[in-house]
Design an enzyme around this catalytic site. Structure first.
Site, PDB file in Angstrom:
ATOM      1  N   GLY A  80       0.783  -1.231   0.000  1.00  0.00           N
ATOM      2  CA  GLY A  80       0.000   0.000   0.000  1.00  0.00           C
ATOM      3  C   GLY A  80       0.811   1.274   0.000  1.00  0.00           C
ATOM      4  N   ASN A 140       0.710   2.759  -6.504  1.00  0.00           N
ATOM      5  CA  ASN A 140      -0.383   3.145  -5.607  1.00  0.00           C
ATOM      6  C   ASN A 140      -0.748   4.615  -5.774  1.00  0.00           C
ATOM      7  OD1 ASN A 140      -1.090   0.733  -4.181  1.00  0.00           O
ATOM      8  ND2 ASN A 140       0.892   0.818  -3.181  1.00  0.00           N
ATOM      9  N   HIS A 158      -2.400  -9.551  -7.369  1.00  0.00           N
ATOM     10  CA  HIS A 158      -1.001  -9.805  -7.053  1.00  0.00           C
ATOM     11  C   HIS A 158      -0.451 -11.037  -7.761  1.00  0.00           C
ATOM     12  CE1 HIS A 158      -2.365  -7.211  -3.745  1.00  0.00           C
ATOM     13  NE2 HIS A 158      -1.132  -6.737  -3.826  1.00  0.00           N
TER      14      HIS A 158
END
Length: 247
Positions: free
Chosen positions: A98, A129, A213
């Site tokens: 994150g 991000n 992912h």
């Protein structure tokens, strides 16, 4: 094959990989055969020699190994691939899921100052991000610029893992975001991987069930695609086992 929107790709923790957009609507396609787990180390193992080459991998969930077992993250597999080539590499995984470029900038000095001696190389994978959250590209550029400037001032070489903006963010955003990485790599003479996620495009079998992912096989293809650039950016070391050159 349609893009998912950035909002739908975001998880509560702000996990990255908005760019695995091409994987979202591939259910009707035949999955490709997964790459062998050891593909990144396909060359014959060589004896590890020379002084230890400490590398810092500063990044987000792509480095943190989200959803994988210990030892399966990109930095861990990259270290194994480098050592298979005879390089005495040790990678400090500074990946935080994150994280944004602002977060990376905020912890860069602490990471470097906590080491006994400066690393031989820093590998950076940040900015995905920022793009996922629609943060201003100007801020992303500024943060990466400051990071690269700090590393250059310390005499530490860099490998910059490039990112691209999702097309659904619009041409204006893409026009500001996409040039960030090649421009900064040129400015600071850093090694550049143009698009870190390139090996995953069109390969839904290389992505976890969250469609966000990479799997271990995906990680290994990413390592295979980048290990030579990382190895090339490391300082050259003399083989201690080699006889001295004659005068």
């Amino acid at each position: 094959m349609k893009w998912k929107s950035a909002a739908r790709l975001a998880s509560p923790s702000g996990l990255i990989l908005a760019l695995v957009f091409v994987l979202g609507a591939c259910g009707s396609e035949q999955p490709a055969t997964p790459a062998p787990a050891q593909s990144a180390s396909a060359v014959p193992d060589l004896p590890v020699m020379g002084d230890e080459l400490r590398i810092v991998a500063l990044g987000d969930s792509l480095f943190a190994g989200y959803g994988l077992e210990p030892g399966q993250s990109y930095p861990a597999r990259l270290e194994a691939a480098l050592r298979a080539r005879g390089l005495n590499a040790r990678i400090t995984n500074a990946g935080v899921s994150g994280d944004t470029t602002a977060g990376g900038l905020g912890r860069l000095d602490f990471t470097l100052n906590s080491m006994e001696k400066p690393p031989a190389l820093v590998v950076i994978s940040l900015g995905g991000n920022d793009m996922l959250r629609g943060l201003p590209p100007e801020a992303t550029r500024k943060n990466l610029d400051e990071m690269l400037g700090k590393l250059k001032a310390r005499g530490i070489p860099v490998v910059l893992m490039g990112m691209l903006a999702a097309p659904n963010l619009g041409a204006d955003y893409r026009g500001k975001f996409d040039p960030i990485y090649p421009a900064l790599a040129k400015k600071y003479d850093a090694a550049l991987v143009p698009f870190f996620l390139q090996p995953l495009l069109g390969r839904p079998d290389l992505v976890q069930a969250d469609r966000i992912h990479p799997t271990l096989a995906g990680i290994d293809l990413m390592v295979e695609a980048t290990v030579d650039q990382v190895a090339g950016a490391l300082p050259k070391v003399t083989n201690p086992a080699a006889p001295p050159a004659r005068p």
